[in-house]
Design a protein around this motif. Structure first.
Motif, PDB file in Angstrom:
ATOM      1  N   ILE A   1     -50.271  15.359  33.956  1.00 38.11           N
ATOM      2  CA  ILE A   1     -49.152  14.451  34.180  1.00 38.11           C
ATOM      3  C   ILE A   1     -47.902  15.108  33.620  1.00 38.11           C
ATOM      4  N   TYR A   2     -46.841  15.065  34.411  1.00 38.06           N
ATOM      5  CA  TYR A   2     -45.567  15.651  34.019  1.00 38.06           C
ATOM      6  C   TYR A   2     -44.594  14.521  33.695  1.00 38.06           C
ATOM      7  N   THR A   3     -43.795  14.725  32.653  1.00 39.25           N
ATOM      8  CA  THR A   3     -42.890  13.664  32.196  1.00 39.25           C
ATOM      9  C   THR A   3     -41.540  14.237  31.800  1.00 39.25           C
ATOM     10  N   ARG A   4     -40.489  13.553  32.251  1.00 36.46           N
ATOM     11  CA  ARG A   4     -39.135  13.827  31.786  1.00 36.46           C
ATOM     12  C   ARG A   4     -38.554  12.507  31.291  1.00 36.46           C
ATOM     13  N   THR A   5     -37.989  12.501  30.094  1.00 37.24           N
ATOM     14  CA  THR A   5     -37.436  11.285  29.510  1.00 37.24           C
ATOM     15  C   THR A   5     -35.924  11.271  29.664  1.00 37.24           C
ATOM     16  N   VAL A   6     -35.408  10.177  30.234  1.00 38.44           N
ATOM     17  CA  VAL A   6     -33.966   9.983  30.395  1.00 38.44           C
ATOM     18  C   VAL A   6     -33.577   8.794  29.515  1.00 38.44           C
ATOM     19  N   ALA A   7     -32.815   9.068  28.463  1.00 45.39           N
ATOM     20  CA  ALA A   7     -32.497   8.029  27.481  1.00 45.39           C
ATOM     21  C   ALA A   7     -30.987   7.882  27.312  1.00 45.39           C
ATOM     22  N   ASN A   8     -30.567   6.650  27.046  1.00 43.43           N
ATOM     23  CA  ASN A   8     -29.155   6.342  26.832  1.00 43.43           C
ATOM     24  C   ASN A   8     -29.023   5.581  25.516  1.00 43.43           C
ATOM     25  N   PRO A   9     -28.452   6.200  24.480  1.00 41.89           N
ATOM     26  CA  PRO A   9     -28.377   5.538  23.171  1.00 41.89           C
ATOM     27  C   PRO A   9     -27.456   4.323  23.143  1.00 41.89           C
ATOM     28  N   GLU A  10     -26.441   4.289  24.012  1.00 43.07           N
ATOM     29  CA  GLU A  10     -25.517   3.158  23.996  1.00 43.07           C
ATOM     30  C   GLU A  10     -26.181   1.878  24.484  1.00 43.07           C
ATOM     31  N   SER A  11     -26.966   1.980  25.547  1.00 44.31           N
ATOM     32  CA  SER A  11     -27.652   0.796  26.076  1.00 44.31           C
ATOM     33  C   SER A  11     -29.089   0.716  25.583  1.00 44.31           C
ATOM     34  N   MET A  12     -29.535   1.728  24.863  1.00 45.11           N
ATOM     35  CA  MET A  12     -30.896   1.830  24.339  1.00 45.11           C
ATOM     36  C   MET A  12     -31.926   1.681  25.458  1.00 45.11           C
ATOM     37  N   THR A  13     -31.694   2.399  26.557  1.00 41.74           N
ATOM     38  CA  THR A  13     -32.663   2.466  27.638  1.00 41.74           C
ATOM     39  C   THR A  13     -33.421   3.778  27.556  1.00 41.74           C
ATOM     40  N   VAL A  14     -34.698   3.720  27.861  1.00 44.40           N
ATOM     41  CA  VAL A  14     -35.552   4.900  27.876  1.00 44.40           C
ATOM     42  C   VAL A  14     -36.369   4.858  29.158  1.00 44.40           C
ATOM     43  N   ASP A  15     -36.123   5.794  30.044  1.00 44.16           N
ATOM     44  CA  ASP A  15     -36.830   5.849  31.319  1.00 44.16           C
ATOM     45  C   ASP A  15     -37.707   7.095  31.343  1.00 44.16           C
ATOM     46  N   TYR A  16     -39.000   6.877  31.543  1.00 42.23           N
ATOM     47  CA  TYR A  16     -39.944   7.984  31.656  1.00 42.23           C
ATOM     48  C   TYR A  16     -40.178   8.267  33.139  1.00 42.23           C
ATOM     49  N   HIS A  17     -39.760   9.442  33.597  1.00 43.17           N
ATOM     50  CA  HIS A  17     -39.980   9.861  34.979  1.00 43.17           C
ATOM     51  C   HIS A  17     -41.218  10.753  34.993  1.00 43.17           C
ATOM     52  N   CYS A  18     -42.260  10.283  35.669  1.00 37.52           N
ATOM     53  CA  CYS A  18     -43.551  10.950  35.578  1.00 37.52           C
ATOM     54  C   CYS A  18     -44.176  11.173  36.949  1.00 37.52           C
ATOM     55  N   ALA A  19     -45.216  11.996  36.986  1.00 37.83           N
ATOM     56  CA  ALA A  19     -46.027  12.162  38.183  1.00 37.83           C
ATOM     57  C   ALA A  19     -47.342  12.821  37.806  1.00 37.83           C
ATOM     58  N   TRP A  20     -48.390  12.398  38.471  1.00 34.95           N
ATOM     59  CA  TRP A  20     -49.664  13.095  38.360  1.00 34.95           C
ATOM     60  C   TRP A  20     -49.613  14.397  39.159  1.00 34.95           C
ATOM     61  N   ASP A  21     -50.271  15.411  38.644  1.00 39.10           N
ATOM     62  CA  ASP A  21     -50.609  16.659  39.358  1.00 39.10           C
ATOM     63  C   ASP A  21     -49.476  17.652  39.559  1.00 39.10           C
ATOM     64  N   GLN A  22     -48.225  17.191  39.705  1.00 34.98           N
ATOM     65  CA  GLN A  22     -47.133  18.121  39.983  1.00 34.98           C
ATOM     66  C   GLN A  22     -45.849  17.627  39.311  1.00 34.98           C
ATOM     67  N   GLY A  23     -44.956  18.575  38.999  1.00 40.64           N
ATOM     68  CA  GLY A  23     -43.749  18.231  38.261  1.00 40.64           C
ATOM     69  C   GLY A  23     -42.467  18.357  39.056  1.00 40.64           C
ATOM     70  N   LYS A  24     -42.584  18.505  40.365  1.00 42.67           N
ATOM     71  CA  LYS A  24     -41.395  18.659  41.200  1.00 42.67           C
ATOM     72  C   LYS A  24     -40.790  17.321  41.603  1.00 42.67           C
ATOM     73  N   HIS A  25     -41.620  16.339  41.876  1.00 46.78           N
ATOM     74  CA  HIS A  25     -41.154  15.022  42.310  1.00 46.78           C
ATOM     75  C   HIS A  25     -41.714  13.973  41.354  1.00 46.78           C
ATOM     76  N   LEU A  26     -40.896  13.564  40.387  1.00 44.65           N
ATOM     77  CA  LEU A  26     -41.332  12.611  39.361  1.00 44.65           C
ATOM     78  C   LEU A  26     -41.045  11.193  39.851  1.00 44.65           C
ATOM     79  N   TRP A  27     -41.962  10.673  40.643  1.00 40.11           N
ATOM     80  CA  TRP A  27     -41.737   9.401  41.340  1.00 40.11           C
ATOM     81  C   TRP A  27     -42.240   8.182  40.564  1.00 40.11           C
ATOM     82  N   MET A  28     -43.082   8.365  39.571  1.00 43.12           N
ATOM     83  CA  MET A  28     -43.558   7.257  38.731  1.00 43.12           C
ATOM     84  C   MET A  28     -42.520   7.044  37.620  1.00 43.12           C
ATOM     85  N   VAL A  29     -41.787   5.958  37.684  1.00 41.96           N
ATOM     86  CA  VAL A  29     -40.695   5.743  36.729  1.00 41.96           C
ATOM     87  C   VAL A  29     -40.985   4.498  35.891  1.00 41.96           C
TER      88      VAL A  29
END
Length: 218
Positions: A105-133
């Protein structure tokens, strides 16, 4: 009292699904709302398109946010994601989802400290298209509950790829399940993980420990 705002003046007044007090008074609207209330709701009606769980955590919101914003925290509070290691692409991490046997599983974390949002963009098997958010937000509980601590909101959207693997050529040949096979259990599974998050954060906070361990700050 008439409004000075040009609200909806560019739209017809008979749009399907639009209910506003100007066209549907309280007496007319109340039965509509009552009809929407149920003592029992079908699972698919509640969690078919979106899955949202929420929890109060007795720990400072800024610290809960900082902990979540480090991708490696997933190794601690999720049920099955293990072995996070960075890859050559900056900000992208490779781990294994043991729910899918030895699934990468591949994961990229997109976080915003002002709004305190944390979005994990993930995908099984490949890291080119992180469609599980995985969309998460930390809210100061003093604002919404009038007490110290944090409220954590977590939402997933039912992406169509959950129904069918878009990259079957990247899947390990021996694996049987697909991540979408577990969608009906997402709500329960995510609540289990939310309880993990709550237990870890509250234990560290109560014992004067930093919520984000030193090894995450390296």
């Amino acid at each position: 009292m008439s409004s000075r705002l040009p609200a909806l003046t560019d739209l017809p007044g008979d749009i399907d699904g639009l209910t506003r007090i100007e066209t549907s008074d309280r007496a007319t609207t109340t039965p509509i709302i009552l009809d929407m209330l149920r003592s029992v709701y079908p699972h698919d009606q509640v969690f078919g398109k979106y899955c949202t769980v929420e929890e109060y955590i007795d720990a400072p919101p800024a610290e809960v946010y900082r902990y979540l914003s480090d991708t490696r925290s997933l190794e601690e509070w999720t049920y099955s994601l293990r072995g996070f290691t960075p890859v050559d692409e900056p900000g992208l991490w490779l781990a294994y989802d043991r729910l899918g046997d030895a699934t990468e599983i591949y994961t990229r974390t997109v976080a915003n400290p002002e709004s305190m949002t944390v979005d994990y963009h993930c995908a099984w098997d490949q890291g080119k298209h992180l469609w599980m958010v995985y969309l998460m937000r930390v809210v100061d509980a003093r604002i919404v509950l009038n007490k110290p601590g944090s409220v954590v909101l977590w939402t997933n959207c039912h992406h169509p790829f959950y129904d069918e693997n878009p990259y079957p050529e990247t899947a390990p040949p021996q694996r049987t399940p697909w991540v979408g096979d577990f969608w009906d259990m997402f709500a329960a599974g995510h609540m289990l993980e939310m309880q993990n998050l709550k237990a870890i954060c509250e234990y560290r906070s109560a014992h004067g420990l930093p919520l984000t361990p030193a090894w995450m700050g390296e």
